[in-house]
Design an enzyme around this catalytic site. Sequence first.
Site, short mmCIF file in Angstrom:
data_model
loop_
_atom_site.label_atom_id
_atom_site.label_comp_id
_atom_site.label_asym_id
_atom_site.label_seq_id
_atom_site.Cartn_x
_atom_site.Cartn_y
_atom_site.Cartn_z
N GLU A 46 0.84 -1.21 0.00
CA GLU A 46 0.00 0.00 0.00
C GLU A 46 0.87 1.25 0.00
O GLU A 46 0.60 2.22 -0.73
CB GLU A 46 -0.91 0.03 1.24
CG GLU A 46 -1.76 -1.22 1.42
CD GLU A 46 -1.11 -2.28 2.28
OE1 GLU A 46 0.06 -2.65 2.01
OE2 GLU A 46 -1.74 -2.75 3.23
N CYS A 60 -2.09 -2.59 7.38
CA CYS A 60 -1.63 -2.47 8.76
C CYS A 60 -1.80 -1.01 9.24
O CYS A 60 -2.19 -0.13 8.46
CB CYS A 60 -0.17 -2.90 8.87
SG CYS A 60 0.97 -1.68 8.20
O1 LIG Z 1 -0.70 -4.47 5.08
C1 LIG Z 1 0.30 -5.13 4.80
N1 LIG Z 1 0.91 -4.96 3.58
C2 LIG Z 1 2.04 -5.63 3.23
O2 LIG Z 1 2.57 -5.43 2.13
N2 LIG Z 1 2.57 -6.53 4.14
C3 LIG Z 1 3.77 -7.29 3.78
C4 LIG Z 1 4.96 -7.07 4.68
C5 LIG Z 1 5.65 -8.41 4.64
O3 LIG Z 1 6.51 -8.44 3.49
C6 LIG Z 1 4.51 -9.39 4.44
C7 LIG Z 1 4.00 -10.01 5.72
O4 LIG Z 1 4.80 -11.11 6.04
P1 LIG Z 1 4.36 -12.24 7.05
O5 LIG Z 1 2.93 -12.67 6.65
O6 LIG Z 1 5.36 -13.32 6.82
O7 LIG Z 1 4.41 -11.65 8.42
O8 LIG Z 1 3.45 -8.66 3.86
C8 LIG Z 1 1.98 -6.76 5.34
C9 LIG Z 1 0.87 -6.10 5.72
C10 LIG Z 1 0.26 -6.35 7.06
O9 LIG Z 1 -1.10 -6.34 7.08
ZN LIG Z 2 1.21 -1.96 5.98
#
Ligand SMILES: O=c1[nH]c(=O)n([C@H]2C[C@H](O)[C@@H](COP(=O)(O)O)O2)cc1CO
Ligand SMILES: [Zn+2]
Length: 162
Positions: free
Chosen positions: A82, A106
């Site tokens: 995002e 997040c």
């Molecule tokens: O909103 C998000 N957007 C996003 O791009 N991410 C990415 C960060 C990390 O590279 C991965 C999350 O890794 P993991 O599921 O192994 O914790 O996804 C994680 C979130 C968390 O919600």
């Molecule tokens: Zn995020």
Amino acid sequence: MSGKRNDYLSWDEYFMGVAMLSGMRSKDPNTQVGCCIVSQDNKILSMGYNGFPIGCSDDEFPWAREGEDPLETKYVYSTHSELNAILNYSGGSLAGAKLYVTLFPCNECAKAIIQSGIREVIYDCDKYADTAGVQASKRMMDAAGVRYHQYHRTNRNIEISL
Ligand SMILES: O=c1[nH]c(=O)n([C@H]2C[C@H](O)[C@@H](COP(=O)(O)O)O2)cc1CO
Ligand SMILES: [Zn+2]
């Protein structure tokens, strides 16, 4: 007289499909996230996926989720899809735009979404709904009046030969 075809993609399928395709560029071995930002009149403004910042090599920086040393995990380095989509936009204001994303944003991304003027979030997966980060995200978007709702899956399968 033959009419138009009926099995064309809906706007939601199109934009979530673009977000999913964008996520396929991610090098993250565990979670690949893709994002597509769209204007109020359904024009694609920007796209992004999760990865390390420019200059931070995908082969040299760590992709680990856990480790004694946080500096050897991906979390301190990865830029979320995002945020990348917001930062990738060079056309001016995102005020009033919609954001399609494959994973619920997040709290850090929620801040960027709110501050950039995006008014609507359409997400697919919400696998981190129990975390403080996602709960904080929902609280901030509720307070700021950013609407969010889950993408309605249509179970359409698309095959693209590349
Ligand atoms: O909103 C998000 N957007 C996003 O791009 N991410 C990415 C960060 C990390 O590279 C991965 C999350 O890794 P993991 O599921 O192994 O914790 O996804 C994680 C979130 C968390 O919600
Ligand atoms: Zn995020």
